[in-house]
Motif scaffolding. Structure first.
Motif, PDB file in Angstrom:
ATOM      1  N   VAL A 122       0.844  -1.198   0.000  1.00 32.56           N
ATOM      2  CA  VAL A 122       0.000   0.000   0.000  1.00 32.56           C
ATOM      3  C   VAL A 122       0.878   1.247   0.000  1.00 32.56           C
ATOM      4  CG1 VAL A 122      -1.697   1.329   1.308  1.00 32.56           C
ATOM      5  CG2 VAL A 122      -1.925  -1.151   1.133  1.00 32.56           C
ATOM      6  N   LEU A 123       0.689   2.083  -0.995  1.00 39.49           N
ATOM      7  CA  LEU A 123       1.474   3.312  -1.134  1.00 39.49           C
ATOM      8  C   LEU A 123       0.895   4.411  -0.248  1.00 39.49           C
ATOM      9  CD1 LEU A 123       3.743   4.788  -2.763  1.00 39.49           C
ATOM     10  CD2 LEU A 123       1.946   5.451  -4.381  1.00 39.49           C
ATOM     11  N   ARG A 124       1.787   5.158   0.402  1.00 36.69           N
ATOM     12  CA  ARG A 124       1.362   6.292   1.223  1.00 36.69           C
ATOM     13  C   ARG A 124       2.089   7.550   0.763  1.00 36.69           C
ATOM     14  NH1 ARG A 124       2.387   6.476   7.674  1.00 36.69           N
ATOM     15  NH2 ARG A 124       4.546   6.677   6.930  1.00 36.69           N
ATOM     16  N   ARG A 125       1.315   8.613   0.603  1.00 37.36           N
ATOM     17  CA  ARG A 125       1.859   9.914   0.206  1.00 37.36           C
ATOM     18  C   ARG A 125       1.929  10.809   1.437  1.00 37.36           C
ATOM     19  NH1 ARG A 125      -0.294  14.988  -1.465  1.00 37.36           N
ATOM     20  NH2 ARG A 125       0.838  15.974  -3.205  1.00 37.36           N
ATOM     21  N   ASN A 126       3.114  11.342   1.714  1.00 38.29           N
ATOM     22  CA  ASN A 126       3.321  12.179   2.887  1.00 38.29           C
ATOM     23  C   ASN A 126       3.626  13.615   2.457  1.00 38.29           C
ATOM     24  OD1 ASN A 126       3.369   9.810   4.753  1.00 38.29           O
ATOM     25  ND2 ASN A 126       5.224   9.344   3.592  1.00 38.29           N
ATOM     26  N   GLU A 127       2.784  14.541   2.871  1.00 34.28           N
ATOM     27  CA  GLU A 127       3.007  15.958   2.561  1.00 34.28           C
ATOM     28  C   GLU A 127       3.845  16.571   3.672  1.00 34.28           C
ATOM     29  OE1 GLU A 127       0.310  19.907   1.648  1.00 34.28           O
ATOM     30  OE2 GLU A 127      -0.317  17.967   0.827  1.00 34.28           O
ATOM     31  N   LEU A 128       5.048  17.034   3.325  1.00 37.47           N
ATOM     32  CA  LEU A 128       6.001  17.505   4.322  1.00 37.47           C
ATOM     33  C   LEU A 128       5.893  18.996   4.576  1.00 37.47           C
ATOM     34  CD1 LEU A 128       9.109  15.484   3.053  1.00 37.47           C
ATOM     35  CD2 LEU A 128       7.422  14.817   4.772  1.00 37.47           C
ATOM     36  N   SER A 129       5.797  19.756   3.510  1.00 38.67           N
ATOM     37  CA  SER A 129       5.733  21.209   3.631  1.00 38.67           C
ATOM     38  C   SER A 129       5.220  21.791   2.324  1.00 38.67           C
ATOM     39  CB  SER A 129       7.116  21.788   3.975  1.00 38.67           C
ATOM     40  OG  SER A 129       8.036  21.494   2.939  1.00 38.67           O
ATOM     41  N   GLN A 130       5.235  23.118   2.248  1.00 38.34           N
ATOM     42  CA  GLN A 130       4.783  23.790   1.036  1.00 38.34           C
ATOM     43  C   GLN A 130       5.940  24.552   0.411  1.00 38.34           C
ATOM     44  OE1 GLN A 130       1.696  23.424  -0.081  1.00 38.34           O
ATOM     45  NE2 GLN A 130       1.674  24.828  -1.803  1.00 38.34           N
ATOM     46  N   ASN A 131       6.179  24.299  -0.877  1.00 40.93           N
ATOM     47  CA  ASN A 131       7.178  25.068  -1.607  1.00 40.93           C
ATOM     48  C   ASN A 131       6.526  26.379  -2.038  1.00 40.93           C
ATOM     49  OD1 ASN A 131       8.821  26.170  -3.724  1.00 40.93           O
ATOM     50  ND2 ASN A 131       9.814  24.178  -3.937  1.00 40.93           N
ATOM     51  N   ILE A 132       6.864  27.431  -1.352  1.00 38.96           N
ATOM     52  CA  ILE A 132       6.206  28.725  -1.593  1.00 38.96           C
ATOM     53  C   ILE A 132       6.516  29.249  -2.986  1.00 38.96           C
ATOM     54  CG2 ILE A 132       6.013  31.115  -0.817  1.00 38.96           C
ATOM     55  CD1 ILE A 132       6.682  30.123   2.006  1.00 38.96           C
ATOM     56  N   ALA A 133       7.759  29.093  -3.429  1.00 40.64           N
ATOM     57  CA  ALA A 133       8.155  29.615  -4.740  1.00 40.64           C
ATOM     58  C   ALA A 133       7.372  28.943  -5.864  1.00 40.64           C
ATOM     59  CB  ALA A 133       9.651  29.425  -4.954  1.00 40.64           C
ATOM     60  N   LEU A 134       7.179  27.629  -5.767  1.00 42.81           N
ATOM     61  CA  LEU A 134       6.463  26.890  -6.812  1.00 42.81           C
ATOM     62  C   LEU A 134       4.988  26.697  -6.496  1.00 42.81           C
ATOM     63  CD1 LEU A 134       9.117  24.095  -7.548  1.00 42.81           C
ATOM     64  CD2 LEU A 134       8.690  26.206  -8.844  1.00 42.81           C
ATOM     65  N   ASN A 135       4.605  27.080  -5.268  1.00 45.72           N
ATOM     66  CA  ASN A 135       3.227  26.906  -4.813  1.00 45.72           C
ATOM     67  C   ASN A 135       2.789  25.444  -4.956  1.00 45.72           C
ATOM     68  OD1 ASN A 135       0.802  27.756  -3.670  1.00 45.72           O
ATOM     69  ND2 ASN A 135      -0.139  28.140  -5.679  1.00 45.72           N
ATOM     70  N   LYS A 136       3.709  24.544  -4.545  1.00 45.73           N
ATOM     71  CA  LYS A 136       3.422  23.114  -4.591  1.00 45.73           C
ATOM     72  C   LYS A 136       3.847  22.475  -3.275  1.00 45.73           C
ATOM     73  CE  LYS A 136       3.908  22.297  -9.581  1.00 45.73           C
ATOM     74  NZ  LYS A 136       4.663  21.528 -10.620  1.00 45.73           N
ATOM     75  N   PRO A 137       3.142  21.438  -2.862  1.00 44.93           N
ATOM     76  CA  PRO A 137       3.555  20.742  -1.639  1.00 44.93           C
ATOM     77  C   PRO A 137       4.823  19.937  -1.864  1.00 44.93           C
ATOM     78  CG  PRO A 137       1.717  19.595  -2.668  1.00 44.93           C
ATOM     79  CD  PRO A 137       1.907  20.868  -3.435  1.00 44.93           C
ATOM     80  N   VAL A 138       5.639  19.854  -0.834  1.00 45.91           N
ATOM     81  CA  VAL A 138       6.807  18.983  -0.846  1.00 45.91           C
ATOM     82  C   VAL A 138       6.378  17.644  -0.249  1.00 45.91           C
ATOM     83  CG1 VAL A 138       9.163  18.624  -0.012  1.00 45.91           C
ATOM     84  CG2 VAL A 138       8.370  20.939  -0.603  1.00 45.91           C
ATOM     85  N   VAL A 139       6.528  16.562  -1.036  1.00 44.13           N
ATOM     86  CA  VAL A 139       6.020  15.268  -0.594  1.00 44.13           C
ATOM     87  C   VAL A 139       7.090  14.193  -0.720  1.00 44.13           C
ATOM     88  CG1 VAL A 139       3.658  15.860  -1.282  1.00 44.13           C
ATOM     89  CG2 VAL A 139       5.137  14.635  -2.891  1.00 44.13           C
ATOM     90  N   ASN A 140       6.894  13.120   0.021  1.00 38.78           N
ATOM     91  CA  ASN A 140       7.653  11.898  -0.215  1.00 38.78           C
ATOM     92  C   ASN A 140       6.703  10.716  -0.098  1.00 38.78           C
ATOM     93  OD1 ASN A 140       7.315  11.281   2.505  1.00 38.78           O
ATOM     94  ND2 ASN A 140       9.450  11.678   3.058  1.00 38.78           N
ATOM     95  N   TYR A 141       7.208   9.532  -0.409  1.00 38.00           N
ATOM     96  CA  TYR A 141       6.344   8.355  -0.484  1.00 38.00           C
ATOM     97  C   TYR A 141       6.978   7.186   0.255  1.00 38.00           C
ATOM     98  CZ  TYR A 141       3.997  10.911  -4.241  1.00 38.00           C
ATOM     99  OH  TYR A 141       3.326  11.863  -4.965  1.00 38.00           O
ATOM    100  N   ASP A 142       6.123   6.350   0.821  1.00 37.51           N
ATOM    101  CA  ASP A 142       6.568   5.089   1.395  1.00 37.51           C
ATOM    102  C   ASP A 142       5.455   4.065   1.241  1.00 37.51           C
ATOM    103  OD1 ASP A 142       4.735   5.650   3.513  1.00 37.51           O
ATOM    104  OD2 ASP A 142       6.291   6.746   4.581  1.00 37.51           O
ATOM    105  N   TYR A 143       5.732   2.845   1.650  1.00 36.14           N
ATOM    106  CA  TYR A 143       4.716   1.803   1.534  1.00 36.14           C
ATOM    107  C   TYR A 143       4.805   0.824   2.694  1.00 36.14           C
ATOM    108  CZ  TYR A 143       8.433  -1.208  -0.379  1.00 36.14           C
ATOM    109  OH  TYR A 143       9.586  -1.921  -0.551  1.00 36.14           O
ATOM    110  N   PHE A 144       3.698   0.104   2.898  1.00 35.28           N
ATOM    111  CA  PHE A 144       3.604  -0.936   3.912  1.00 35.28           C
ATOM    112  C   PHE A 144       3.162  -2.240   3.247  1.00 35.28           C
ATOM    113  CE2 PHE A 144       2.871   2.998   6.207  1.00 35.28           C
ATOM    114  CZ  PHE A 144       3.516   2.822   7.425  1.00 35.28           C
TER     115      PHE A 144
END
Length: 203
Positions: A122-144
């Motif tokens: 199962v894939l999980r998407r983790n939102e870490l912060s917001q990139n203000i310059a690009l107006n996009k969330p900074v994310v990473n992924y992991d799975y169980f």
């Protein structure tokens, strides 16, 4: 009203013709599993049922499993693995005996069902912060590693610590390996990072 009856007749007629046709010049025919026989023509697979009728027409999204009788798609517990590519990454799901998708392709890897359970990543998407310059969330992924039932509902998490991945087609050329094993529908063997096994019983 007449037009409605006509459309129903045409639908039934062509469905009957499609699913009653004989199969010739097949490249491979599997043994029967779960009342279904996998048949290969070219690069596509389909299924005939125990009456010899085409139950699932030829398609290219069925996942081939390796067995003692050869490599072919297989039905177990009324489910067969399918795969769908999204952004260059393969995701896995399941169809039923009619070819209907009953669990959408969403897992990074998945096993065939056994005793009405399967093990999936199962894939999980983790939102870490917001990139203000690009107006996009900074994310990473992991799975169980997770055990699911025939409806895709989670029975239990088999791994407690997530495995971090880079979600890109270049990094995920092959699906991540599933290490856990379903011993029954309530008993699982789980491998830890030290390559040692634990037995997990689910009530």
């Amino acid at each position: 009203m007449k037009r409605s009856y006509f459309l129903i007749f045409i639908t039934v007629f062509f469905t009957t013709v499609l699913y009653s046709q004989n199969i010739d010049n097949a490249d491979f025919v599997s043994p029967m599993n779960d009342g279904m026989v996998a048949v290969k023509k070219g690069n596509q697979w389909g299924f005939i049922n125990s009456e010899g009728n085409v139950a699932i027409n030829f398609r290219n999204d069925l996942v081939v499993s390796t067995t003692a009788d050869g490599s072919f798609p297989i039905f177990q517990n009324g489910r067969c693995l399918i795969t769908q590519k999204k952004d260059g990454i393969d995701y896995y799901g399941y169809i039923d005996h009619t070819g209907k998708t009953v669990i959408e392709p969403q897992y990074l890897n998945a096993t065939n069902f056994k005793d009405n359970v399967a093990i999936v990543l199962v894939l999980r998407r983790n939102e870490l912060s917001q990139n203000i310059a690009l107006n996009k969330p900074v994310v990473n992924y992991d799975y169980f590693e997770v055990a699911i039932n025939l409806e895709g509902e989670v029975i239990t998490y088999l791994t407690q610590e997530p495995v971090h991945i880079t979600l890109s087609a270049e990094k995920l050329r092959k699906p991540p390996v599933i290490y856990s094993k379903a011993l029954s529908n309530t008993l699982f063997a789980v491998m830890n990072p030290q390559k040692k096994w634990s037995i997990l019983k689910v009530e």
